[in-house]
Design a protein around this motif. Structure first.
Motif, PDB file in Angstrom:
ATOM      1  N   ALA A  70      -3.590  10.390  -6.830  1.00 20.31           N
ATOM      2  CA  ALA A  70      -4.900  10.018  -6.293  1.00 20.31           C
ATOM      3  C   ALA A  70      -5.112  10.563  -4.886  1.00 20.31           C
ATOM      4  CB  ALA A  70      -5.067   8.500  -6.294  1.00 20.31           C
ATOM      5  N   GLY A  71      -4.029  10.938  -4.202  1.00 19.31           N
ATOM      6  CA  GLY A  71      -4.155  11.523  -2.871  1.00 19.31           C
ATOM      7  C   GLY A  71      -4.483  10.537  -1.772  1.00 19.31           C
ATOM      8  N   LEU A  72      -4.263   9.258  -2.009  1.00 16.26           N
ATOM      9  CA  LEU A  72      -4.602   8.252  -0.997  1.00 16.26           C
ATOM     10  C   LEU A  72      -3.488   8.024   0.016  1.00 16.26           C
ATOM     11  CD1 LEU A  72      -6.482   5.591  -3.130  1.00 16.26           C
ATOM     12  CD2 LEU A  72      -7.452   7.305  -1.598  1.00 16.26           C
ATOM     13  N   GLY A  73      -2.277   8.485  -0.304  1.00  9.75           N
ATOM     14  CA  GLY A  73      -1.160   8.384   0.623  1.00  9.75           C
ATOM     15  C   GLY A  73      -0.802   9.758   1.150  1.00  9.75           C
ATOM     16  N   ARG A  74       0.318   9.830   1.837  1.00  8.98           N
ATOM     17  CA  ARG A  74       0.793  11.113   2.352  1.00  8.98           C
ATOM     18  C   ARG A  74       2.294  11.185   2.086  1.00  8.98           C
ATOM     19  NH1 ARG A  74      -3.895  11.249   2.285  1.00  8.98           N
ATOM     20  NH2 ARG A  74      -5.370  12.045   3.869  1.00  8.98           N
ATOM     21  N   PRO A  75       2.713  12.094   1.203  1.00 11.85           N
ATOM     22  CA  PRO A  75       4.124  12.163   0.810  1.00 11.85           C
ATOM     23  C   PRO A  75       5.019  12.700   1.915  1.00 11.85           C
ATOM     24  CG  PRO A  75       2.920  13.995  -0.132  1.00 11.85           C
ATOM     25  CD  PRO A  75       1.890  13.109   0.523  1.00 11.85           C
ATOM     26  N   ILE A  76       6.311  12.501   1.759  1.00 10.83           N
ATOM     27  CA  ILE A  76       7.293  13.066   2.691  1.00 10.83           C
ATOM     28  C   ILE A  76       7.101  14.580   2.737  1.00 10.83           C
ATOM     29  CG2 ILE A  76       9.760  13.465   3.064  1.00 10.83           C
ATOM     30  CD1 ILE A  76      10.281  10.731   1.793  1.00 10.83           C
ATOM     31  N   GLY A  77       7.075  15.108   3.944  1.00 11.45           N
ATOM     32  CA  GLY A  77       6.862  16.535   4.126  1.00 11.45           C
ATOM     33  C   GLY A  77       5.428  16.900   4.442  1.00 11.45           C
ATOM     34  N   HIS A  78       4.493  15.995   4.166  1.00 14.54           N
ATOM     35  CA  HIS A  78       3.078  16.245   4.477  1.00 14.54           C
ATOM     36  C   HIS A  78       2.878  16.143   5.989  1.00 14.54           C
ATOM     37  CE1 HIS A  78      -1.286  15.831   4.540  1.00 14.54           C
ATOM     38  NE2 HIS A  78      -1.313  16.144   3.256  1.00 14.54           N
ATOM     39  N   PRO A  79       2.072  17.033   6.582  1.00 17.71           N
ATOM     40  CA  PRO A  79       1.883  16.974   8.035  1.00 17.71           C
ATOM     41  C   PRO A  79       1.240  15.686   8.533  1.00 17.71           C
ATOM     42  CG  PRO A  79       0.371  18.552   7.015  1.00 17.71           C
ATOM     43  CD  PRO A  79       1.387  18.185   5.977  1.00 17.71           C
ATOM     44  N   GLU A  80       0.573  14.954   7.644  1.00 16.37           N
ATOM     45  CA  GLU A  80      -0.059  13.689   8.048  1.00 16.37           C
ATOM     46  C   GLU A  80       0.790  12.476   7.677  1.00 16.37           C
ATOM     47  OE1 GLU A  80      -3.855  13.887   6.154  1.00 16.37           O
ATOM     48  OE2 GLU A  80      -4.650  15.373   7.556  1.00 16.37           O
ATOM     49  N   ARG A  81       2.027  12.713   7.227  1.00 17.47           N
ATOM     50  CA  ARG A  81       2.909  11.603   6.846  1.00 17.47           C
ATOM     51  C   ARG A  81       3.171  10.666   8.026  1.00 17.47           C
ATOM     52  NH1 ARG A  81       5.291   8.641   2.607  1.00 17.47           N
ATOM     53  NH2 ARG A  81       7.376   7.966   3.229  1.00 17.47           N
ATOM     54  N   GLY A  82       3.494  11.222   9.172  1.00 21.37           N
ATOM     55  CA  GLY A  82       3.773  10.405  10.349  1.00 21.37           C
ATOM     56  C   GLY A  82       2.592   9.541  10.756  1.00 21.37           C
ATOM     57  N   PRO A  83       1.398  10.143  10.926  1.00 21.79           N
ATOM     58  CA  PRO A  83       0.229   9.318  11.249  1.00 21.79           C
ATOM     59  C   PRO A  83      -0.081   8.266  10.184  1.00 21.79           C
ATOM     60  CG  PRO A  83      -0.212  11.606  11.777  1.00 21.79           C
ATOM     61  CD  PRO A  83       1.114  11.574  11.047  1.00 21.79           C
ATOM     62  N   TYR A  84       0.109   8.618   8.930  1.00 21.26           N
ATOM     63  CA  TYR A  84      -0.153   7.666   7.848  1.00 21.26           C
ATOM     64  C   TYR A  84       0.725   6.429   7.985  1.00 21.26           C
ATOM     65  CZ  TYR A  84      -0.331   5.827   3.037  1.00 21.26           C
ATOM     66  OH  TYR A  84      -0.482   5.025   1.928  1.00 21.26           O
ATOM     67  N   THR A 108     -10.754  13.184   4.869  1.00 20.42           N
ATOM     68  CA  THR A 108     -10.780  12.503   3.578  1.00 20.42           C
ATOM     69  C   THR A 108     -10.330  11.052   3.695  1.00 20.42           C
ATOM     70  OG1 THR A 108      -8.526  13.271   3.059  1.00 20.42           O
ATOM     71  CG2 THR A 108     -10.366  14.645   2.309  1.00 20.42           C
ATOM     72  N   PHE A 109     -10.908  10.229   2.856  1.00 21.07           N
ATOM     73  CA  PHE A 109     -10.576   8.808   2.785  1.00 21.07           C
ATOM     74  C   PHE A 109      -9.134   8.634   2.314  1.00 21.07           C
ATOM     75  CE2 PHE A 109     -10.375   4.819   0.327  1.00 21.07           C
ATOM     76  CZ  PHE A 109     -10.941   3.917   1.219  1.00 21.07           C
ATOM     77  N   ILE A 140       0.833  -1.204   0.000  1.00 21.01           N
ATOM     78  CA  ILE A 140       0.000   0.000   0.000  1.00 21.01           C
ATOM     79  C   ILE A 140       0.868   1.254   0.000  1.00 21.01           C
ATOM     80  CG2 ILE A 140      -1.566   1.356   1.460  1.00 21.01           C
ATOM     81  CD1 ILE A 140      -2.949  -1.326   2.133  1.00 21.01           C
ATOM     82  N   LEU A 141       1.887   1.268   0.828  1.00 22.74           N
ATOM     83  CA  LEU A 141       2.791   2.420   0.853  1.00 22.74           C
ATOM     84  C   LEU A 141       3.476   2.579  -0.505  1.00 22.74           C
ATOM     85  CD1 LEU A 141       4.241   4.674   2.396  1.00 22.74           C
ATOM     86  CD2 LEU A 141       5.924   2.979   3.141  1.00 22.74           C
TER      87      LEU A 141
END
Length: 202
Positions: free
Chosen positions: A82-96, A151-152, A72-73
Motif C-alpha cells: 500500500a506504500g503507507l510505510g517506509r521500508p528499511i533502506g528507504h530514504p524516508e525510513r528515518g523520518p517515518y 504523498t500521504f 501502525i509500524l
C-alpha cells in the motif's frame, strides 16, 4: 490470523482507518470492546486481553502488539504494497520512524497536558509545549504537503488523528489546516466514521 480489539470513537479508530487504507479490512477480525471513557462511562471489558484494558490491541497469530505507533509500524510492514510505510533502506525510513515516535513522545502528552490544564516547567522542558509542537508540525508542513513529502503516509494518519478527535485544538495555522483538509478528504476518513457509528451500540 489478525485480530483488532476496537472501541468505537477511540484511539483505535485510527487503526480501523489504517486497515481500510491498507485494503485489508477483510483480512482482520475486529472485535468490539468497551473501555473506560473520560466522562466516567464504560469500563474495562473482560473480553479485551489488553493488560491495561485499553485499545487498540492487535493480535497476530497469538502475539499481542499494543500502542498505536507500534501497531501502525507493524501493519505497514506486514502490508507494504500500500506504500503507507517506509521500508528499511528507504530514504524516508528515518523520518517515518521519528514522526511515529514523536506522536507518542511529544504530541499526545502535550495535548493531554493542555486539555487537563497542567503547566509546569518540568513538563515544558521534557515534552515542550503547544507552541513548540505547533512550530515543529507547521515547519514540516510548510515545506511539503504531507509529513514525509508529496504523498500521504501512515504518519499523516497518526498525527492528524489528534485533531480529528479535538478539532477545536487544531492550530490556526494555514499549513496545518490545509494538511488536515487533505487528510480528511480521503475516502477512508468518512468510511471510518460510518464504521464507528454502525458499531457504537455494539
Amino acid at each position: 490470523m489478525l485480530t483488532l480489539y476496537h472501541a468505537p470513537q477511540s484511539r483505535s479508530s485510527r487503526i480501523v482507518r489504517l486497515l481500510d487504507e491498507l485494503g485489508v479490512l477483510d483480512q482482520v477480525e475486529i472485535r468490539i470492546v468497551t473501555i473506560a471513557r473520560h466522562d466516567g462511562s464504560g469500563g474495562a471489558d473482560p473480553a479485551n486481553p489488553h493488560p491495561e484494558g485499553k485499545v487498540p490491541l492487535l493480535v497476530h497469530d497469538g502475539v499481542e502488539i499494543w500502542e498505536s505507533s507500534a501497531i501502525i509500524l507493524y501493519l505497514t510492514e506486514l502490508f507494504p504494497d500500500a506504500g503507507l510505510g517506509r521500508p528499511i533502506g528507504h530514504p524516508e525510513r528515518g523520518p517515518y520512524l521519528s514522526w511515529l515516535a514523536w506522536y507518542g513522545d511529544v504530541m499526545e502528552p502535550v495535548m493531554v497536558f493542555k486539555i487537563a490544564g497542567l503547566s509546569h516547567r518540568l513538563l515544558d522542558v521534557t515534552f515542550r509545549g503547544v507552541g513548540e509542537m505547533t512550530a515543529r508540525l507547521s515547519g514540516q508542513l510548510s515545506k511539503t504537503p504531507y509529513i514525509l513529502g508529496n504523498t500521504f503516509s501512515a504518519a499523516d494518519l497518526l498525527l492528524s488523528s489528534t485533531f480529528v478527535w479535538m478539532p477545536d485544538a487544531t492550530p490556526d495555522v494555514p499549513a496545518i489546516r490545509d494538511w488536515m483538509a487533505r487528510c480528511e478528504a480521503r475516502p477512508s476518513a468518512a468510511r471510518q466514521v460510518a464504521y464507528d457509528k454502525a458499531h457504537a451500540a455494539a
